[in-house]
Design a protein around this motif. Structure first.
Motif, short mmCIF file in Angstrom:
data_model
loop_
_atom_site.label_atom_id
_atom_site.label_comp_id
_atom_site.label_asym_id
_atom_site.label_seq_id
_atom_site.Cartn_x
_atom_site.Cartn_y
_atom_site.Cartn_z
N SER A 142 0.95 -1.15 0.05
CA SER A 142 0.09 0.02 0.26
C SER A 142 0.68 1.32 -0.04
O SER A 142 0.58 2.30 -0.58
CB SER A 142 -1.01 -0.27 1.21
N SER A 190 0.90 4.17 -2.74
CA SER A 190 0.80 5.66 -2.59
C SER A 190 1.95 6.42 -3.08
O SER A 190 1.62 7.71 -3.65
CB SER A 190 0.69 5.95 -0.96
N THR A 193 -0.49 6.72 -12.27
CA THR A 193 -1.70 6.04 -11.93
C THR A 193 -2.11 4.81 -12.29
O THR A 193 -2.65 3.93 -11.65
CB THR A 193 -2.87 7.15 -12.47
N GLU A 231 -4.72 -6.04 -3.10
CA GLU A 231 -5.88 -6.68 -2.64
C GLU A 231 -5.80 -8.27 -2.49
O GLU A 231 -6.45 -8.50 -1.32
CB GLU A 231 -7.10 -6.39 -3.88
N MET A 241 -4.18 -8.32 1.14
CA MET A 241 -4.98 -8.30 2.29
C MET A 241 -6.09 -9.51 2.56
O MET A 241 -6.35 -9.96 3.53
CB MET A 241 -6.00 -6.84 2.24
N TYR A 300 -10.76 7.45 -9.57
CA TYR A 300 -9.56 7.99 -8.80
C TYR A 300 -10.01 8.38 -7.45
O TYR A 300 -9.24 8.10 -6.63
CB TYR A 300 -9.15 9.32 -9.66
N LEU A 349 -9.63 5.29 -5.44
CA LEU A 349 -8.46 4.98 -5.29
C LEU A 349 -8.15 5.83 -4.18
O LEU A 349 -7.06 5.09 -3.30
CB LEU A 349 -7.63 5.11 -6.68
N PHE A 396 -9.12 4.28 -0.98
CA PHE A 396 -8.36 3.08 -0.55
C PHE A 396 -7.07 3.63 0.06
O PHE A 396 -6.68 3.09 1.04
CB PHE A 396 -7.73 2.18 -2.13
N GLU A 397 -6.15 4.58 -0.60
CA GLU A 397 -5.02 5.06 0.03
C GLU A 397 -5.24 5.63 1.52
O GLU A 397 -4.20 5.40 2.33
CB GLU A 397 -4.48 6.16 -0.94
N SER A 430 -5.60 2.67 3.68
CA SER A 430 -4.28 1.98 3.91
C SER A 430 -3.33 2.72 4.70
O SER A 430 -2.84 2.05 5.67
CB SER A 430 -3.53 1.78 2.51
N ALA A 458 -10.19 -1.93 3.31
CA ALA A 458 -9.59 -1.51 2.30
C ALA A 458 -9.51 -2.27 0.97
O ALA A 458 -9.61 -1.96 -0.11
CB ALA A 458 -7.90 -1.52 2.87
N GLU A 459 -9.70 -3.48 1.32
CA GLU A 459 -10.05 -4.64 0.24
C GLU A 459 -11.11 -4.43 -0.52
O GLU A 459 -11.08 -4.40 -1.84
CB GLU A 459 -10.10 -6.19 1.01
N MET A 504 -10.29 -1.54 -3.05
CA MET A 504 -9.66 -1.42 -3.87
C MET A 504 -10.46 -2.39 -5.19
O MET A 504 -10.30 -2.10 -6.26
CB MET A 504 -8.27 -2.27 -3.37
N ALA A 505 -11.14 -3.29 -4.60
CA ALA A 505 -11.93 -4.24 -5.48
C ALA A 505 -12.86 -3.09 -6.17
O ALA A 505 -13.06 -3.25 -7.51
CB ALA A 505 -12.75 -5.03 -4.80
N HIS A 511 -12.23 0.33 -6.88
CA HIS A 511 -11.56 0.89 -7.77
C HIS A 511 -11.40 -0.07 -9.22
O HIS A 511 -11.53 0.66 -10.35
CB HIS A 511 -10.30 1.25 -7.02
N ARG A 512 -10.96 -1.29 -8.91
CA ARG A 512 -10.55 -1.94 -10.02
C ARG A 512 -11.79 -2.22 -10.89
O ARG A 512 -11.96 -2.31 -12.20
CB ARG A 512 -9.72 -3.10 -9.55
N VAL A 540 -12.20 0.85 -13.07
CA VAL A 540 -11.28 0.70 -14.04
C VAL A 540 -11.49 -0.05 -15.18
O VAL A 540 -11.54 0.41 -16.50
CB VAL A 540 -9.94 0.38 -13.56
N ALA A 573 -5.63 5.12 -17.15
CA ALA A 573 -4.61 6.15 -16.38
C ALA A 573 -5.11 7.28 -17.00
O ALA A 573 -5.10 8.38 -16.26
CB ALA A 573 -3.36 5.36 -16.60
N MET A 610 -8.21 8.77 -15.91
CA MET A 610 -8.33 9.36 -14.57
C MET A 610 -7.17 10.28 -14.16
O MET A 610 -7.70 11.27 -13.18
CB MET A 610 -7.85 7.89 -13.63
#
Lengths: 238, 238
Positions: free
Chosen positions: A57, A61, A66, A77, A80, B47, B50, B53-54, B57, B76-77, B80-81, B83-84, B87, B98, B101
């Motif tokens: 993580s 950061s 990106t 992911e 975790m 974004y 994301l 998530f950051e 974390s 957090a998990e 991120m899921a 976010h993905r 994406v 990218a 974003m």
């Protein structure tokens, strides 16, 4: 965006862990004899996995692009999810997760402070090498555990950890900047020593005779060989 | 381990987002008219996710206990899921993730620098409030999008985000330390203003007349009401 982050993925062959069937019976027995009890094993492995997540993580950061954040996010992911599965196993084995893990925080945090490295590339290669190394080590150790959970545990450690995507970003960075090559090779060698120490400290030796050392040596030789393959995959001298 | 981290979970009723069926047709239309194009919408939402998530974390890395790290790890998990998945939707909509974003990184990073807060508790309540707020806002905005993806998108935003576990740690902290109460209430009010600004900047207003303002106002009134419910759940005055 710098050129090497827009490379197409898929070029790198990351050496996968060997399947369970490949692991020789001798190795399993060798480690089984020195395996800690199940809760100590799980507490240590779960906390190491949490450290790997935290390292990933941080890598996200501080990622320069990106695209790197999203791609490495997959590995975070997965790490975790792996941590949380191990925590569930602690509960199943009758332990209190935080209590069981807290025995190992000092030792693992100390390793983590070293593994962070001085910049993004050192953090990234630490994440790549340590995820592979500890999955490998704990899978071997779990295979020899006398508990009913050992098949589940081996499956957890041998599951996908996203190391391929980490290797791709490292490879691209090395291709772009040839001076990174020798620095990361040196870093990988240093990290190897620290990983070996952390791994060995998980084993319970009844006494330190040359005999017991000789018994676990083949396993550590295998761990070094796998580490070397991970370094080789990046074209780095281990 | 301090007492309040060992409380049993399950005491807190976190207000969930309303189901799609509840959202009035008027609201959907009101926002749909000012919705950005699909790629701008997805790039911004991905974004922001994301960033969430950051932030989570960082909350994990600086958590005072191992129990908190594991519990918040679930959130957090999930983030991120999420976010993905967003994406992936950018790719499906024909965009380069990218690139799409990156248009929004400055604006969102600026919000993030504020949202981090001064300590662990401020970071934690920021994570709790902003995950809820932006899921709520983007779900409403997505519901009005004229694309075939809008049902999938609403489902992504309305999925579990782990806010219950964040609320539990916040509630326990507030119970343990009554002086935290007024500080976090103030922090929540400040954050609300910044979240509203970031949300509004996603909308495309053809002109700034009192008329268009009046059209979106009911939606923002609803967002404020949901935010107030999240604060109320912790016993904080919004």
């Amino acid at each position: 965006m710098v050129k090497w982050f827009s490379r197409k993925p898929g070029r790198i062959e990351v050496p996968r862990l060997r399947s369970r069937a490949d692991a020789s019976a001798t190795e399993k027995v060798a480690l089984a004899e020195f395996a800690p009890d199940i809760l100590a094993f799980l507490g240590r492995a779960a906390y190491v996995q949490l450290m790997i997540f935290e390292n990933l993580s941080r890598v996200i950061s501080t990622a320069p692009t990106t695209a790197a954040k999203t791609a490495i996010g997959k590995a975070a992911e997965l790490s975790m999810a792996k941590h949380r599965k191990l925590v569930d196993e602690i509960t199943k084995a009758g332990g209190s997760p935080a209590e069981v893990m807290d025995t190992f925080t000092n030792e693992v945090d100390q390793f983590d402070r070293i593994a962070r490295g001085a910049d993004w590339y050192e953090s990234l290669i630490s994440a790549y090498l340590s995820a592979g190394f500890f999955d490998d080590f704990y899978a071997r150790l779990a295979a020899g555990l006398p508990t009913e959970s050992h098949t589940r545990l081996v499956a957890i450690f041998r599951a996908e950890s996203g190391e391929k995507v980490l290797a791709e970003f490292l490879q691209a960075a090395i291709d772009e900047n040839p001076r990174l090559d020798s620095r990361l090779a040196m870093w990988g060698r240093r990290l190897m020593g620290d990983m070996m120490l952390l791994a060995r400290s998980a084993l319970v030796f009844p006494d330190h005779t040359r005999n017991t050392e000789a018994q676990v040596e083949p396993v550590f030789t295998e761990l070094v060989a796998s580490h070397t393959r991970r370094m080789d995959a990046l074209g780095l001298t281990a």
